[in-house]
Design an enzyme around this catalytic site. Structure first.
Site, PDB file in Angstrom:
ATOM      1  N   GLU A  65       0.925  -1.297  -0.176  1.00 33.02           N
ATOM      2  CA  GLU A  65       0.035  -0.149   0.075  1.00 33.02           C
ATOM      3  C   GLU A  65       0.926   1.163   0.103  1.00 33.02           C
ATOM      4  OE1 GLU A  65      -2.634   0.468   3.169  1.00 33.02           O
ATOM      5  OE2 GLU A  65      -3.389  -1.511   3.122  1.00 33.02           O
ATOM      6  N   GLU A 119     -13.631   5.802  -0.446  1.00 34.06           N
ATOM      7  CA  GLU A 119     -14.509   4.879   0.344  1.00 34.06           C
ATOM      8  C   GLU A 119     -15.297   5.767   1.491  1.00 34.06           C
ATOM      9  OE1 GLU A 119     -12.726   0.829   1.182  1.00 34.06           O
ATOM     10  OE2 GLU A 119     -10.923   1.914   0.461  1.00 34.06           O
ATOM     11  N   LYS A 125     -15.423   4.868   5.729  1.00 35.58           N
ATOM     12  CA  LYS A 125     -14.340   4.859   6.264  1.00 35.58           C
ATOM     13  C   LYS A 125     -14.283   6.100   7.484  1.00 35.58           C
ATOM     14  CE  LYS A 125     -11.016   1.990   4.554  1.00 35.58           C
ATOM     15  NZ  LYS A 125      -9.713   1.383   4.340  1.00 35.58           N
ATOM     16  N   GLU A 175      -9.558   9.322   5.970  1.00 36.16           N
ATOM     17  CA  GLU A 175      -9.534   7.707   5.144  1.00 36.16           C
ATOM     18  C   GLU A 175     -10.608   7.597   3.889  1.00 36.16           C
ATOM     19  OE1 GLU A 175      -7.445   5.483   6.253  1.00 36.16           O
ATOM     20  OE2 GLU A 175      -6.369   6.414   7.815  1.00 36.16           O
TER      21      GLU A 175
END
Length: 346
Positions: free
Chosen positions: A248, A298, A301, A306
């Site tokens: 990541e 997203e 999150k 995030e």
């Protein structure tokens, strides 16, 4: 396609209520020459959609499954049968990541799971080997850099004393089975935690010259310094032959310090260019297998930061002009609709 062009993949997290269906995600990746992906759990619908796509996959075994898999080899065999053998070879599994960002440090959210990681890795590896796939599918785990105690200068990189009994045997096992260590590496969080001492250009691969010197090695970007500190720590742990895959890396476009569309676009574009062959001062002139975090913003999150790590918006529009593989993406720069993606999916 060259190894360098194949060195960049994308992490696909699903903590959003407005994401495209699996079949459209796979089609989007294929249309953009994204040939490697990471997923965090064996989602059967997504694995089905990957059949015949030729996309290489890091498959996550979630932290919530570690204890059962570690405790019972037959559970590992069943997991591998259900989630790997049932799809192989139509789905090209590259690695199985047994756990994500587990740390033994007392008081941490995952400290109670640390003792299960290596036994689970052994059981999953044995299950893969019993299927005759141990040379095609490597079993590993993904760490973050909170396990590193000393990272400066990079050549002195070493794991924290209270993590060595956890991580050193894992590295020994990876060396034994010829598998890489996965590491989630985020210059963003190092920079945002210490903007007084770390310059933004150094974090964004935009410094005009070396910023940090370590003997005769000059560091022009923070990513290389972080990765080389990890290489040094892995070597000190007996893993001189263990490769590191950056499982990541990303930069948010909102929700935090220096979290802008411009900075995120700069980071992703420069990261992609850098890992295709530059290497690091410690290990130069080589591709660094790297997975961008993440595929989409997203919106479920937390915290807010995030939600903004996607390289695509949920409507499948590119947020930045990026080149994956051999194809240039040149759509709207800075489209930042709804949010969804984050630093890590556990």
């Amino acid at each position: 396609m060259s190894a360098g062009a194949e060195s960049v993949g994308v992490c696909y997290g699903t903590s959003g209520n407005n994401l495209p269906p699996a079949s459209e995600v796979v089609a989007l990746c294929r249309s953009r020459n994204i040939n490697r992906m990471r997923i965090y759990d064996p989602n059967q619908v997504f694995l089905q959609a990957l059949r015949g796509s030729n996309i290489e996959l890091i498959l996550g075994l979630p932290n919530s499954d570690l204890q059962s898999i570690a405790s019972n080899p037959s559970s590992a065999n069943s997991w591998v049968l259900r989630n790997v053998r049932n799809f192989w070879p139509a789905v090209k599994f590259r690695y199985i990541a047994v756990g994500n960002e587990v740390s033994p440090v007392n008081g941490g959210a995952t400290s109670g799971l640390a003792r299960f990681v290596l036994p689970a890795m052994r059981n999953v590896h044995n299950a893969v080997a019993s299927a005759g796939l141990q040379n095609q599918i490597k079993v590993t785990t993904a760490i973050d850099l909170t396990l590193i105690g000393n990272s400066y200068p990079p050549s002195q990189g070493a794991f924290r004393g209270d993590t060595t009994s956890y991580i050193h045997p894992i590295i020994g096992f990876l060396a034994q089975i010829n598998a890489p260590l996965l590491a989630n590496i985020y210059p963003y969080f190092s920079y945002s935690g210490n903007p007084r001492d770390i310059s933004l250009p150094y974090a964004l691969f935009a410094a005009p010259a070396a910023v940090v010197w370590d003997g005769d090695r000059g560091y022009q970007n923070l990513f290389d310094a972080m990765l080389d500190a990890l290489y040094a720590a892995v070597e000190r742990a007996g893993g001189a032959a263990v490769e590191v895959v950056v499982s990541e890396s990303g930069w948010p476009s909102g929700g935090g310090v220096a979290a802008t569309v411009e900075n995120a676009g700069t980071y992703y574009a420069n990261l992609i260019r850098h890992v295709k062959g530059s290497g690091t001062p410690r290990r130069p002139n080589r591709a660094i297998e790297t997975y961008l975090f993440g595929m989409f913003d997203e919106n479920q999150k937390q915290p807010e930061l995030e939600k903004h790590f996607g390289v695509f918006s949920p409507n499948k529009q590119q947020k930045y002009p990026l080149s994956f593989g051999l194809q240039k993406i040149s759509h709207v720069f800075g489209q930042n609709n709804s949010s969804i993606h984050t630093r890590s999916d556990i």
